[in-house]
Design a protein around this motif. Sequence first.
Motif, PDB file in Angstrom:
ATOM      1  N   HIS A 102      37.113  26.829  28.165  1.00  0.00           N
ATOM      2  CA  HIS A 102      36.958  28.174  27.604  1.00  0.00           C
ATOM      3  C   HIS A 102      36.245  29.086  28.598  1.00  0.00           C
ATOM      4  N   LEU A 103      35.342  28.551  29.385  1.00  0.00           N
ATOM      5  CA  LEU A 103      34.691  29.327  30.441  1.00  0.00           C
ATOM      6  C   LEU A 103      35.744  29.904  31.388  1.00  0.00           C
ATOM      7  N   MET A 104      36.710  29.085  31.776  1.00  0.00           N
ATOM      8  CA  MET A 104      37.745  29.529  32.717  1.00  0.00           C
ATOM      9  C   MET A 104      38.653  30.584  32.082  1.00  0.00           C
ATOM     10  N   THR A 105      39.183  30.301  30.883  1.00  0.00           N
ATOM     11  CA  THR A 105      40.082  31.271  30.258  1.00  0.00           C
ATOM     12  C   THR A 105      39.338  32.554  29.908  1.00  0.00           C
ATOM     13  N   HIS A 106      38.078  32.421  29.485  1.00  0.00           N
ATOM     14  CA  HIS A 106      37.264  33.599  29.176  1.00  0.00           C
ATOM     15  C   HIS A 106      37.070  34.463  30.409  1.00  0.00           C
ATOM     16  N   ALA A 107      36.913  33.844  31.576  1.00  0.00           N
ATOM     17  CA  ALA A 107      36.780  34.615  32.814  1.00  0.00           C
ATOM     18  C   ALA A 107      37.998  35.498  33.025  1.00  0.00           C
ATOM     19  N   PHE A 108      39.182  34.989  32.683  1.00  0.00           N
ATOM     20  CA  PHE A 108      40.410  35.766  32.871  1.00  0.00           C
ATOM     21  C   PHE A 108      40.491  36.923  31.878  1.00  0.00           C
ATOM     22  N   PHE A 109      40.427  36.600  30.580  1.00  0.00           N
ATOM     23  CA  PHE A 109      40.680  37.680  29.621  1.00  0.00           C
ATOM     24  C   PHE A 109      39.491  38.600  29.423  1.00  0.00           C
ATOM     25  N   LYS A 110      38.263  38.116  29.614  1.00  0.00           N
ATOM     26  CA  LYS A 110      37.127  39.017  29.437  1.00  0.00           C
ATOM     27  C   LYS A 110      36.937  39.916  30.651  1.00  0.00           C
ATOM     28  N   ALA A 111      37.168  39.394  31.857  1.00  0.00           N
ATOM     29  CA  ALA A 111      37.162  40.273  33.029  1.00  0.00           C
ATOM     30  C   ALA A 111      38.237  41.339  32.875  1.00  0.00           C
ATOM     31  N   LEU A 112      39.397  40.940  32.364  1.00  0.00           N
ATOM     32  CA  LEU A 112      40.485  41.886  32.126  1.00  0.00           C
ATOM     33  C   LEU A 112      40.074  42.932  31.095  1.00  0.00           C
ATOM     34  N   LEU A 113      39.399  42.527  30.041  1.00  0.00           N
ATOM     35  CA  LEU A 113      38.962  43.479  29.018  1.00  0.00           C
ATOM     36  C   LEU A 113      37.961  44.483  29.582  1.00  0.00           C
ATOM     37  N   PHE A 114      36.996  44.014  30.356  1.00  0.00           N
ATOM     38  CA  PHE A 114      36.017  44.934  30.928  1.00  0.00           C
ATOM     39  C   PHE A 114      36.665  45.883  31.931  1.00  0.00           C
ATOM     40  N   LEU A 115      37.511  45.346  32.802  1.00  0.00           N
ATOM     41  CA  LEU A 115      38.162  46.211  33.779  1.00  0.00           C
ATOM     42  C   LEU A 115      39.132  47.166  33.092  1.00  0.00           C
ATOM     43  N   GLY A 116      39.816  46.692  32.042  1.00  0.00           N
ATOM     44  CA  GLY A 116      40.670  47.585  31.269  1.00  0.00           C
ATOM     45  C   GLY A 116      39.861  48.680  30.598  1.00  0.00           C
ATOM     46  N   ALA A 117      38.690  48.326  30.063  1.00  0.00           N
ATOM     47  CA  ALA A 117      37.805  49.338  29.485  1.00  0.00           C
ATOM     48  C   ALA A 117      37.372  50.331  30.553  1.00  0.00           C
ATOM     49  N   GLY A 118      37.128  49.833  31.763  1.00  0.00           N
ATOM     50  CA  GLY A 118      36.790  50.735  32.860  1.00  0.00           C
ATOM     51  C   GLY A 118      37.926  51.693  33.172  1.00  0.00           C
ATOM     52  N   SER A 119      39.164  51.200  33.087  1.00  0.00           N
ATOM     53  CA  SER A 119      40.319  52.066  33.301  1.00  0.00           C
ATOM     54  C   SER A 119      40.411  53.135  32.219  1.00  0.00           C
ATOM     55  N   VAL A 120      40.105  52.768  30.969  1.00  0.00           N
ATOM     56  CA  VAL A 120      40.084  53.743  29.874  1.00  0.00           C
ATOM     57  C   VAL A 120      39.003  54.792  30.125  1.00  0.00           C
ATOM     58  N   ILE A 121      37.809  54.335  30.492  1.00  0.00           N
ATOM     59  CA  ILE A 121      36.698  55.255  30.771  1.00  0.00           C
ATOM     60  C   ILE A 121      37.057  56.186  31.917  1.00  0.00           C
ATOM     61  N   HIS A 122      37.672  55.632  32.947  1.00  0.00           N
ATOM     62  CA  HIS A 122      38.122  56.417  34.093  1.00  0.00           C
ATOM     63  C   HIS A 122      39.118  57.479  33.653  1.00  0.00           C
ATOM     64  N   ALA A 123      40.055  57.101  32.771  1.00  0.00           N
ATOM     65  CA  ALA A 123      41.078  58.040  32.308  1.00  0.00           C
ATOM     66  C   ALA A 123      40.484  59.170  31.482  1.00  0.00           C
ATOM     67  N   LEU A 124      39.408  58.891  30.748  1.00  0.00           N
ATOM     68  CA  LEU A 124      38.815  59.870  29.844  1.00  0.00           C
ATOM     69  C   LEU A 124      37.622  60.590  30.458  1.00  0.00           C
ATOM     70  N   GLY A 125      37.465  60.480  31.765  1.00  0.00           N
ATOM     71  CA  GLY A 125      36.407  61.220  32.429  1.00  0.00           C
ATOM     72  C   GLY A 125      35.015  60.765  32.084  1.00  0.00           C
ATOM     73  N   GLY A 126      34.862  59.501  31.717  1.00  0.00           N
ATOM     74  CA  GLY A 126      33.536  58.969  31.455  1.00  0.00           C
ATOM     75  C   GLY A 126      33.243  58.701  29.996  1.00  0.00           C
ATOM     76  N   GLU A 127      34.147  59.007  29.103  1.00  0.00           N
ATOM     77  CA  GLU A 127      33.916  58.780  27.677  1.00  0.00           C
ATOM     78  C   GLU A 127      33.957  57.293  27.335  1.00  0.00           C
ATOM     79  N   GLN A 128      32.959  56.819  26.585  1.00  0.00           N
ATOM     80  CA  GLN A 128      32.896  55.422  26.181  1.00  0.00           C
ATOM     81  C   GLN A 128      32.916  55.220  24.667  1.00  0.00           C
ATOM     82  N   ASP A 129      32.784  56.298  23.911  1.00  0.00           N
ATOM     83  CA  ASP A 129      32.754  56.197  22.454  1.00  0.00           C
ATOM     84  C   ASP A 129      34.181  56.072  21.923  1.00  0.00           C
ATOM     85  N   MET A 130      34.476  54.970  21.236  1.00  0.00           N
ATOM     86  CA  MET A 130      35.835  54.741  20.735  1.00  0.00           C
ATOM     87  C   MET A 130      36.228  55.745  19.659  1.00  0.00           C
ATOM     88  N   ARG A 131      35.240  56.376  19.014  1.00  0.00           N
ATOM     89  CA  ARG A 131      35.553  57.385  18.010  1.00  0.00           C
ATOM     90  C   ARG A 131      36.147  58.640  18.628  1.00  0.00           C
TER      91      ARG A 131
END
Length: 677
Positions: free
Chosen positions: A334-363
């Motif tokens: 689970h450590l190995m698979t978590h490294a894949f999908f959780k790194a992907l989730l954080f980097l994907g969240a970074g891509s969302v934040i980047h797209a929205l000019g710094g917004e992090q609030d999901m609302r």
Amino acid sequence: MNQPVLNLWIIPLLPLVGAAINGLFGRRFKNSLVSAVALLFTFASFAYAAWAAMQWWGHTDAYIQDLGDWISAGGFHAPFGFYLDRLSTVMMLVVTGVGFLIHVYSVGYMAHEGGYYRFFSYLNLFMFFMLTLVLANNYLLMFVGWEGVGLASYLLIGFFFHKDSAADAGKKAFIVNRIGDFGFLLGMFLLIGHFNSLNFDVIKSGVSTVPTGTLTAIALLLMVGATGKSAQVPLYVWLPDAMEGPTPVSALIHAATMVTAGIYMMARSSPIFSGAPHALEVVALIGAITAIFAATMGMAQTDIKRVLAYSTVSQLGYMFLACGVAAYSAGIFHLMTHAFFKALLFLGAGSVIHALGGEQDMRRMGGLRKLIPVTYWVMTVATFAIAGIPPLSGFFSKDEILWRTYLHSPVLWLIGLITALLTSFYMFRLWFMTFFGDLRLGEVDIGEEAHAAHAPAQAQHGAASDSHGHGEDEHGHGGVHEAPWIMLAPLVILAVLAIVGGWVGIPEVMHGSNHFEYFLAPAIQVPEAVEALGETAKTQLLFGFPKEVAFAVISVIAAVIGFFFAWLLYYKRPELPDRITARIHGIYLLVLHKYHIDEGYSLLFVKPLLALSTYVFWRGMDQEIIDGTVNGAAAASQRIGRGLRQMQSGNIRSYAAWIAAGGAAVVAYMIWLGVAK
């Protein structure tokens, strides 16, 4: 079989060279040269690690490379050496592989930030310490890497040091981890006292000669260290605040590598833990409590990175739970698979934040699946993977943990199953709020009460920079834009790994061969009773199906239930969450404010320590006693000097008076002597 010469020291040395070059000379370099240096040495480390792994692939014993004694005192010797077996091979490849992808992503994400060279120097320095930790052949060298990643984490969390929140988060992470590290140190002292060595192989061969009580004490102390580093109850509080660092830092350090160091250390110490069953029970209990406790907090968070932070704490609880039921291979899987999908989730969240000019609030998000389609699809893969939907990687690793937990304790299994349901709910909640519905950027008014519990909405990577602005553009979407491909390419690769990464551990009852468990078997020591229980369970049936398959179906049903409620509340009937929270306002606020654990710690520990430091040590001892003594001596010297200075006035009449007074004193003294005789 002849042993090849691997020179394992090259693997951690390469990123250290990159850190030194950028740290010493990077200020004069262009950003392109800084990133080239950082990526070159990180990729070289990954390539050499992959070559070393291939060279050692057919061996079941460990490759040990001693570079000489580091500490020698009497009969105790602590070598400076490296250790490559199947366990460290997995960790080495995860650290270098995922680490390189995050370095690539960072080139685009940090392109417009100040301190660019400093960021990549710190990132390379972290890689050096993490690789030292996983390749060390003894606990002392492991501890050097252990403390080093703590230092690098402190530097990277507080990278935006001009912000008080970032600086405070870095200090919090550093201090809380020192509490756990104190337990690790005490555990090492006990190891030296009973084994006269800190070498893994020496301890493994001598475990059978040490009383169970002693092994329990050692295991519990090592567990304290793992509790701090892997963010378990009660030392988990540093990790959510660590989201103040740049998003690539969250992906690398606080999802894929550093926080898993505690899990790795316990798996490496499996001979000790397997000989201490009571310690294993404590580990399992802490893991189960952490998993469900953090999952409940993740349900209420509105900052996209903090949802992922509590998700990380919860998933680390799963890994702790696996180690506690002596399913070390399942924990590392689970450590190995978590490294894949959780790194992907954080980097994907970074891509969302980047797209929205710094917004992090999901609302303030929504409707992004059409505006940033690549980010949407990779985040979809990661969300389904962490929710445990087959045939993605998270399903196989999480199901293995739940199955092994059931064999040990149905109660702990039930806690794990409820956690799986909650995980599915809050992750699909994130998915629906971010990518579905209408774009709500700038439309939602966050109340003062909610804002107090909500992390700063602006991205920690400088929302004002040109690449992160969201002014109107020709598309009319407020400047929402997909990230450049230097950021998207690592996401695509991680998405592929999140899909297929679990296929190496498909159980035999599902027509797989569980290659991962058999691969790790030579490096991990499991109690015979646990092995026998696992073998017996393979033949058990439930409703005519293999029991393990039936329980896998139950875990998938839990994930589907979580998906259904997220769909109902955040897609089909988005007005319902406000109605529900209004009915249970007190409970909602309690969860939103994270059960006030931080405030409780502040009241019980921080404020008393500050008061003790201020009124006893500073004002009492430092000012009154130490400074008072020094200043009092100085004042007395001044007063004496002022008195003596009057005798050197230069006034003849004054001198004559002093002579007369002295003569009178001598005459009086002589008269007194005569009378006395």
